[in-house]
Design a protein around this motif. Sequence first.
Motif, PDB file in Angstrom:
ATOM      1  N   SER A  47      -8.584   7.652  -4.687  1.00  0.00           N
ATOM      2  CA  SER A  47      -7.793   6.504  -4.233  1.00  0.00           C
ATOM      3  C   SER A  47      -6.953   6.852  -3.014  1.00  0.00           C
ATOM      4  O   SER A  47      -6.835   6.048  -2.083  1.00  0.00           O
ATOM      5  CB  SER A  47      -6.902   5.994  -5.360  1.00  0.00           C
ATOM      6  N   VAL A  85       0.846  -1.206   0.000  1.00  0.00           N
ATOM      7  CA  VAL A  85       0.000   0.000   0.000  1.00  0.00           C
ATOM      8  C   VAL A  85       0.876   1.248   0.000  1.00  0.00           C
ATOM      9  O   VAL A  85       0.607   2.205  -0.738  1.00  0.00           O
ATOM     10  CB  VAL A  85      -0.959   0.000   1.212  1.00  0.00           C
ATOM     11  N   SER A 135      -8.528   6.734   4.575  1.00  0.00           N
ATOM     12  CA  SER A 135      -9.779   6.766   5.318  1.00  0.00           C
ATOM     13  C   SER A 135      -9.882   5.604   6.304  1.00  0.00           C
ATOM     14  O   SER A 135      -9.519   4.476   5.987  1.00  0.00           O
ATOM     15  CB  SER A 135     -10.945   6.698   4.334  1.00  0.00           C
ATOM     16  N   ASP A 156      -9.197  -2.815   8.596  1.00  0.00           N
ATOM     17  CA  ASP A 156      -7.887  -2.251   8.263  1.00  0.00           C
ATOM     18  C   ASP A 156      -6.702  -3.212   8.302  1.00  0.00           C
ATOM     19  O   ASP A 156      -5.806  -3.059   7.490  1.00  0.00           O
ATOM     20  CB  ASP A 156      -7.598  -1.034   9.143  1.00  0.00           C
ATOM     21  N   ASP A 216      -8.370  -4.382   0.044  1.00  0.00           N
ATOM     22  CA  ASP A 216      -9.204  -3.392  -0.637  1.00  0.00           C
ATOM     23  C   ASP A 216      -8.408  -2.133  -0.971  1.00  0.00           C
ATOM     24  O   ASP A 216      -8.539  -1.573  -2.055  1.00  0.00           O
ATOM     25  CB  ASP A 216     -10.442  -3.057   0.179  1.00  0.00           C
ATOM     26  N   ASP A 217      -7.557  -1.701  -0.058  1.00  0.00           N
ATOM     27  CA  ASP A 217      -6.717  -0.527  -0.328  1.00  0.00           C
ATOM     28  C   ASP A 217      -5.756  -0.798  -1.480  1.00  0.00           C
ATOM     29  O   ASP A 217      -5.548   0.060  -2.338  1.00  0.00           O
ATOM     30  CB  ASP A 217      -5.919  -0.144   0.922  1.00  0.00           C
ATOM     31  N   ASP A 258     -13.398   1.484   5.587  1.00  0.00           N
ATOM     32  CA  ASP A 258     -12.974   0.606   4.495  1.00  0.00           C
ATOM     33  C   ASP A 258     -14.013  -0.462   4.233  1.00  0.00           C
ATOM     34  O   ASP A 258     -14.857  -0.757   5.080  1.00  0.00           O
ATOM     35  CB  ASP A 258     -11.650  -0.091   4.855  1.00  0.00           C
ATOM     36  N   ALA A 259     -13.901  -1.085   3.074  1.00  0.00           N
ATOM     37  CA  ALA A 259     -14.776  -2.205   2.755  1.00  0.00           C
ATOM     38  C   ALA A 259     -14.407  -3.430   3.591  1.00  0.00           C
ATOM     39  O   ALA A 259     -15.247  -4.226   3.950  1.00  0.00           O
ATOM     40  CB  ALA A 259     -14.681  -2.536   1.268  1.00  0.00           C
ATOM     41  N   TYR A 298      -9.339   7.157  -0.062  1.00  0.00           N
ATOM     42  CA  TYR A 298      -9.799   5.838   0.365  1.00  0.00           C
ATOM     43  C   TYR A 298      -8.715   5.101   1.160  1.00  0.00           C
ATOM     44  O   TYR A 298      -8.999   4.452   2.166  1.00  0.00           O
ATOM     45  CB  TYR A 298     -10.224   4.989  -0.832  1.00  0.00           C
ATOM     46  N   ALA A 299      -7.477   5.203   0.704  1.00  0.00           N
ATOM     47  CA  ALA A 299      -6.386   4.510   1.398  1.00  0.00           C
ATOM     48  C   ALA A 299      -6.152   5.097   2.791  1.00  0.00           C
ATOM     49  O   ALA A 299      -5.798   4.367   3.723  1.00  0.00           O
ATOM     50  CB  ALA A 299      -5.110   4.585   0.576  1.00  0.00           C
ATOM     51  N   LEU A 329      -5.489  -5.249   4.133  1.00  0.00           N
ATOM     52  CA  LEU A 329      -5.372  -4.095   3.238  1.00  0.00           C
ATOM     53  C   LEU A 329      -5.614  -4.456   1.777  1.00  0.00           C
ATOM     54  O   LEU A 329      -5.213  -3.718   0.883  1.00  0.00           O
ATOM     55  CB  LEU A 329      -3.989  -3.463   3.406  1.00  0.00           C
TER      56      LEU A 329
END
Length: 103
Positions: A57, A27, A63, A70, A75-76, A66-67, A60-61, A73
Motif C-alpha cells: 500500500s 492520502v 508510485s 495522479d 485509488d490511492d 496508478d490506476a 502503491y501510494a 487520488l
Amino acid sequence: MPDAGWDVLSALGVVALVVVIVSALVVLGLAIAMIRRHRKVHQPDVPVSAKISYYGSIIYALSPIDALPDPVLIDDIGVLAAAVLYVGRVLKKVTRKRDQISR
C-alpha cells in the motif's frame, strides 16, 4: 460585463483544486496511519500477508504508476484505507493471541 462561461469555469477550477487538496490530505493521513504501524508489523508473529499489504500500500501510494491519474487520488485512498483496515485487524488478532499465550 464578464462572460458567464468564465465564471463557471473559474468556479469549477476552484472546486477541482479543493478536491485535489482534500484528497491529498486524506492520502497523507492514511499514509501516516500506516507508517505508525511499522514496528507492530515487523513483529515475528505477524503474518506475511499483513507485511505485504503494509509495504504494497505504501509503495502503491508513492508510485507514479496508478490506476487513475495522479490528481485523482481515489485509488490511492482506496488502497491505503483497505490496507489500514486489514493490517489493523490482523494486528489486533496477533495481540489477542499474544495476550492469551502470556496468561
